[in-house]
Design a protein around this motif. Structure first.
Motif, mmCIF file in Angstrom:
data_model
loop_
_atom_site.group_PDB
_atom_site.id
_atom_site.type_symbol
_atom_site.label_atom_id
_atom_site.label_comp_id
_atom_site.label_asym_id
_atom_site.label_seq_id
_atom_site.Cartn_x
_atom_site.Cartn_y
_atom_site.Cartn_z
ATOM 1 N N SER A 16 -3.846 2.096 14.486
ATOM 2 C CA SER A 16 -3.747 3.539 14.236
ATOM 3 C C SER A 16 -2.344 3.895 13.756
ATOM 4 C CB SER A 16 -4.082 4.318 15.510
ATOM 5 O OG SER A 16 -5.347 3.956 16.012
ATOM 6 N N PHE A 17 -1.339 3.251 14.360
ATOM 7 C CA PHE A 17 0.047 3.487 13.949
ATOM 8 C C PHE A 17 0.269 3.027 12.510
ATOM 9 C CE2 PHE A 17 4.461 1.837 13.717
ATOM 10 C CZ PHE A 17 5.127 3.046 13.838
ATOM 11 N N ALA A 18 -0.296 1.869 12.156
ATOM 12 C CA ALA A 18 -0.161 1.369 10.782
ATOM 13 C C ALA A 18 -0.803 2.334 9.792
ATOM 14 C CB ALA A 18 -0.809 -0.014 10.673
ATOM 15 N N ALA A 19 -1.991 2.849 10.139
ATOM 16 C CA ALA A 19 -2.661 3.809 9.256
ATOM 17 C C ALA A 19 -1.861 5.107 9.166
ATOM 18 C CB ALA A 19 -4.070 4.085 9.778
ATOM 19 N N ALA A 20 -1.210 5.501 10.266
ATOM 20 C CA ALA A 20 -0.384 6.707 10.252
ATOM 21 C C ALA A 20 0.797 6.543 9.298
ATOM 22 C CB ALA A 20 0.109 7.018 11.669
ATOM 23 N N LEU A 21 1.375 5.337 9.234
ATOM 24 C CA LEU A 21 2.464 5.080 8.284
ATOM 25 C C LEU A 21 1.973 5.219 6.837
ATOM 26 C CD1 LEU A 21 4.223 1.991 9.936
ATOM 27 C CD2 LEU A 21 5.036 4.347 9.892
ATOM 28 N N LEU A 22 0.759 4.728 6.587
ATOM 29 C CA LEU A 22 0.187 4.869 5.238
ATOM 30 C C LEU A 22 -0.109 6.328 4.927
ATOM 31 C CD1 LEU A 22 -2.255 1.803 5.170
ATOM 32 C CD2 LEU A 22 0.030 1.977 4.172
ATOM 33 N N PHE A 23 -0.601 7.049 5.924
ATOM 34 C CA PHE A 23 -0.870 8.481 5.747
ATOM 35 C C PHE A 23 0.423 9.217 5.396
ATOM 36 C CE2 PHE A 23 -2.732 12.480 8.005
ATOM 37 C CZ PHE A 23 -3.015 13.038 6.764
ATOM 38 N N MET A 24 1.495 8.895 6.107
ATOM 39 C CA MET A 24 2.792 9.505 5.825
ATOM 40 C C MET A 24 3.240 9.183 4.399
ATOM 41 S SD MET A 24 6.430 8.822 7.794
ATOM 42 C CE MET A 24 6.549 7.141 7.151
ATOM 43 N N SER A 25 3.037 7.937 3.981
ATOM 44 C CA SER A 25 3.431 7.534 2.628
ATOM 45 C C SER A 25 2.646 8.315 1.585
ATOM 46 C CB SER A 25 3.186 6.035 2.443
ATOM 47 O OG SER A 25 3.905 5.283 3.384
ATOM 48 N N TRP A 26 1.341 8.474 1.836
ATOM 49 C CA TRP A 26 0.509 9.212 0.881
ATOM 50 C C TRP A 26 0.929 10.675 0.805
ATOM 51 C CZ3 TRP A 26 -3.049 13.204 1.935
ATOM 52 C CH2 TRP A 26 -3.780 13.624 0.827
ATOM 53 N N MET A 27 1.239 11.290 1.958
ATOM 54 C CA MET A 27 1.703 12.680 1.942
ATOM 55 C C MET A 27 2.983 12.800 1.133
ATOM 56 S SD MET A 27 0.931 14.416 5.673
ATOM 57 C CE MET A 27 1.633 13.134 6.681
ATOM 58 N N TYR A 28 3.902 11.859 1.312
ATOM 59 C CA TYR A 28 5.132 11.877 0.525
ATOM 60 C C TYR A 28 4.817 11.734 -0.965
ATOM 61 C CZ TYR A 28 9.476 10.257 -1.584
ATOM 62 O OH TYR A 28 10.561 10.122 -2.419
ATOM 63 N N MET A 60 0.835 -1.201 0.000
ATOM 64 C CA MET A 60 0.000 0.000 0.000
ATOM 65 C C MET A 60 0.867 1.248 0.000
ATOM 66 S SD MET A 60 -2.988 -0.980 2.733
ATOM 67 C CE MET A 60 -4.214 -2.261 2.403
ATOM 68 N N SER A 61 1.894 1.249 0.853
ATOM 69 C CA SER A 61 2.786 2.399 0.951
ATOM 70 C C SER A 61 3.510 2.638 -0.369
ATOM 71 C CB SER A 61 3.797 2.165 2.073
ATOM 72 O OG SER A 61 4.749 3.198 2.112
ATOM 73 N N ARG A 62 3.896 1.554 -1.013
ATOM 74 C CA ARG A 62 4.576 1.679 -2.308
ATOM 75 C C ARG A 62 3.660 2.353 -3.329
ATOM 76 N NH1 ARG A 62 6.655 -3.496 -5.938
ATOM 77 N NH2 ARG A 62 7.164 -2.311 -7.843
ATOM 78 N N LYS A 63 2.384 1.971 -3.323
ATOM 79 C CA LYS A 63 1.419 2.571 -4.240
ATOM 80 C C LYS A 63 1.174 4.041 -3.888
ATOM 81 C CE LYS A 63 0.288 -1.200 -6.590
ATOM 82 N NZ LYS A 63 0.470 -1.341 -8.050
ATOM 83 N N LEU A 64 1.052 4.318 -2.588
ATOM 84 C CA LEU A 64 0.733 5.679 -2.146
ATOM 85 C C LEU A 64 1.905 6.626 -2.329
ATOM 86 C CD1 LEU A 64 -1.143 4.772 1.158
ATOM 87 C CD2 LEU A 64 -2.186 5.659 -0.920
ATOM 88 N N SER A 65 3.125 6.130 -2.062
ATOM 89 C CA SER A 65 4.310 6.989 -2.109
ATOM 90 C C SER A 65 5.016 6.953 -3.455
ATOM 91 C CB SER A 65 5.296 6.561 -1.023
ATOM 92 O OG SER A 65 5.795 5.255 -1.292
ATOM 93 N N ARG A 66 4.653 5.967 -4.283
ATOM 94 C CA ARG A 66 5.316 5.758 -5.567
ATOM 95 C C ARG A 66 6.797 5.438 -5.363
ATOM 96 N NH1 ARG A 66 2.801 10.928 -8.958
ATOM 97 N NH2 ARG A 66 0.694 10.749 -8.106
ATOM 98 N N SER A 67 7.088 4.758 -4.247
ATOM 99 C CA SER A 67 8.483 4.463 -3.915
ATOM 100 C C SER A 67 8.581 3.124 -3.194
ATOM 101 C CB SER A 67 9.056 5.571 -3.020
ATOM 102 O OG SER A 67 10.288 5.178 -2.454
#
Length: 625
Positions: free
Chosen positions: A362-374, A121-128
């Protein structure tokens, strides 16, 4: 025309080949990432151990053991309705059987699966890929994973987290698709919503997220609105039918309605926000160590790491302002992430305490939120090709993860301070010293436990060893607590003696030591009861001071067979073997160590086995209660 057609075919074949190559590289990359995450997961959890069931785990097994399938899954008249979790747990217990040590590796693999999902998910959200890997590693390293790894009920937390994150992903995908979006995402998310509510009832709180996303998308189809609402109604109907209420139960047998207050909800919500930012805001028995007691280097690392997050958020807010009217959808997406985290925090704040395991989602979702912001910050960079402009943002995330890793490792080292950890550790040792050492030989024995400082409950006493019993005996092991080894007689083959060792928080098997202390062979007397023509043994008398000797000659007796019993060097009794069995009773002071010597004028004729200096003569059973 023919040449052009041939050229087009070649171009198409080349493009197809490149597509296959990209997919092959992606497959290999993903496999390597999964293996790396799994290796890190096993490394970071290498000290986790589960050899015995205790507290909630033991009660879960009791429900499996004592209930029928229908009763165990649907928990009729219980305070909770977690049918989906109960079903999976039932199957797991049936498959694992007495192999309690399998649960931790299984939980590690399960958590690796969640970490890989976060990576994807983070890879998709952050493109990294890099950011995705960092998020997966930090998720696995989190101190909040203690329960999901170290308890069999961790399965419940893992299932619920995985499904909740999947709901978030589906709602994000529907919100950010052009036009009306893929409506199947809403239907699938609604189905997952029903499922997660049957794993843990606190996730009923996710319903407003559906309404929020449908409002943002201005959905007009009544079916889209009906899907989540119908799911919620179905969940409540099932709860009402099976447990007689729709009100969720609180922690420790409490009722949410009775214990909740506005002040406590706000306090617990703020403490969870602090947990997400690395700050242990609760008491030591719930997190290992309060933030105020942490060493200065830990406080410093957390402060700098949180500063990195603040910089990322500020940069993101500036980017939203720069987007002008185009900021609507990103702003709505940010609200979705914040609402998801807020909902998970809210549902964990209405009971009597906050445990770190509840903050993990909540922490896991926060990591995804950070990835999306990036990903949002570098979206313009990706379009212009000026990747150098994205380096500062990548550096911010890298510094954050690098600083938080040693913090999480430090806090993991404080797990022994958690409220249940010490009990789990000494019950692990009890399993090691008994079933782990003797296997099925412990069944039908009496286990004498010296001391009761660990305060074993009647429930634990009754069911602790049943977990290991494949034959499901009514009473596989009898447990007796004693204050002193003098409270028992001689140690026999149907006994084990275990001593509490509070200083090291464990049990110790002292069977051999006590057996030797109670009955110490000096020469010519053996564990299986055989006595030589000449033998000597030291015996400790019991509370009555009476020592009973039972002699058994396994062959036909002759006319002149004598045995002399010496007590402390003096002849005590001459025994004429006119029959095969002879008994001798010796009376001394209570708990007195007595030196017994035996001399016979006979032996086992033609005995093939000779263990000592003289030949085998007779069987002896000693009793000293």
């Amino acid at each position: 025309m023919e040449k052009q057609s041939e050229y087009s075919r070649k171009e198409g074949a080349a493009g197809q080949a490149q597509g296959w190559m990209r997919r092959g590289m992606s497959w290999k990359t993903n496999l390597m990432v999964f293996m790396a995450l799994a290796g890190f997961a096993f490394f970071i959890n290498r000290n986790m151990k589960l050899d015995a069931l205790y507290m909630d785990d033991l009660y879960q097994w009791y429900c499996y053991f004592e209930s029928s399938f229908v009763e165990g899954v649907f928990t009729i008249s219980s305070t909770r309705f977690r049918a989906l979790y109960n079903l999976v747990s039932w199957v797991q217990m049936m498959l694992f059987g007495t192999h309690i040590h399998w649960y931790v590796p299984f939980n590690i693999i399960l958590n690796t699966g969640i970490a890989y999902t976060i990576y994807w998910m983070s890879r998709k959200l952050s493109r990294s890929i890099y950011v995705g890997v960092l998020c997966g590693i930090l998720f696995l390293a989190s101190r909040m994973s203690y329960y999901q790894i170290g308890q069999i009920l961790g399965l419940m937390e893992s299932m619920a987290m995985w499904m909740a994150l999947a709901i978030l992903w589906l709602l994000y995908g529907y919100l950010n698709e052009k036009d009306g979006g893929d409506q199947r995402r809403i239907y699938l998310a609604s189905l997952l919503y029903v499922g997660v509510c049957f794993v843990h009832e606190r996730y009923m709180v996710l319903l407003p997220l559906f309404i929020l996303v449908l409002l943002f998308k201005k959905a007009k189809s009544w079916k889209l609105w009906a899907a989540p609402l119908s799911g919620f109604a179905f969940v409540q109907a099932m709860r009402l039918i099976f447990i007689g209420t729709v009100s969720p139960a609180g922690t420790g047998g409490t009722d949410v309605v009775e214990t909740m207050s506005v002040g406590s909800v706000i306090h617990f919500a703020l403490s969870q926000v602090a947990y997400i930012f690395g700050i242990n805001a609760g008491p030591e028995h719930l997190n290992g160590q309060n933030f105020r007691e942490a060493p200065i280097w830990v406080i410093l690392l957390i402060g700098i790491a949180d500063l990195m997050i603040l910089l990322l958020v500020l940069a993101f807010c500036i980017r939203l302002v720069q987007k002008g009217k185009q900021c609507v959808r990103p702003l709505q997406t940010a609200v979705l992430f914040v609402m998801f985290i807020g909902a998970c925090i809210a549902c964990s704040s209405v009971t009597i305490r906050v445990e770190m395991r509840w903050v993990y989602v909540s922490f896991a979702a926060a990591l995804l939120f950070m990835s999306w912001m990036y990903g949002t910050l570098i979206s313009g960079v990706a379009e212009t090709g000026r990747w150098v402009q994205g380096v500062p943002f990548l550096a911010v995330i890298t510094v954050y993860v690098v600083l938080m890793l040693p913090v999480e490792v430090y806090y993991r080292g404080l797990y022994p301070n958690l409220y249940y950890w010490a009990d789990q550790e000494h019950y692990n040792s009890l399993a090691e010293e008994t079933y782990g050492q003797y296997g099925d030989e412990i069944f039908d024995k009496t286990i004498y436990i010296i001391g009761d400082k660990f305060e074993m409950s009647e429930f634990t006493e009754e069911y602790f060893f049943k977990v290991f019993d494949r034959q499901r005996r009514e009473e596989p092991v009898k447990i007796v607590h004693i204050d002193d080894v003098r409270d028992i007689g001689l140690v026999t083959d149907d006994m084990l003696v275990i001593q509490e060792d509070p200083e090291h928080n464990r049990y110790q098997d002292v069977t051999h030591v006590v057996k030797t202390m109670k009955c110490r062979p000096i020469y010519g007397f053996y564990d299986d009861g055989w006595v030589d023509e000449r033998a000597e043994v030291q015996v400790m008398a019991g509370s009555t001071g009476v020592i009973d000797l039972h002699f058994d000659y396994p062959l036909d007796v002759t006319e002149d067979q004598w045995l002399t019993v010496y007590v402390n060097g003096e002849a005590y009794e001459y025994v004429h073997f006119d029959v095969k069995w002879k008994d001798v009773t010796i009376e001394v002071d209570p708990y007195e160590p007595v030196l017994l010597r035996f001399e016979t004028n006979f032996c086992i004729p033609d005995a093939l086995e000779k263990r000592g200096a003289t030949r085998l003569a007779v069987f002896l059973r000693i009793e000293a209660d």
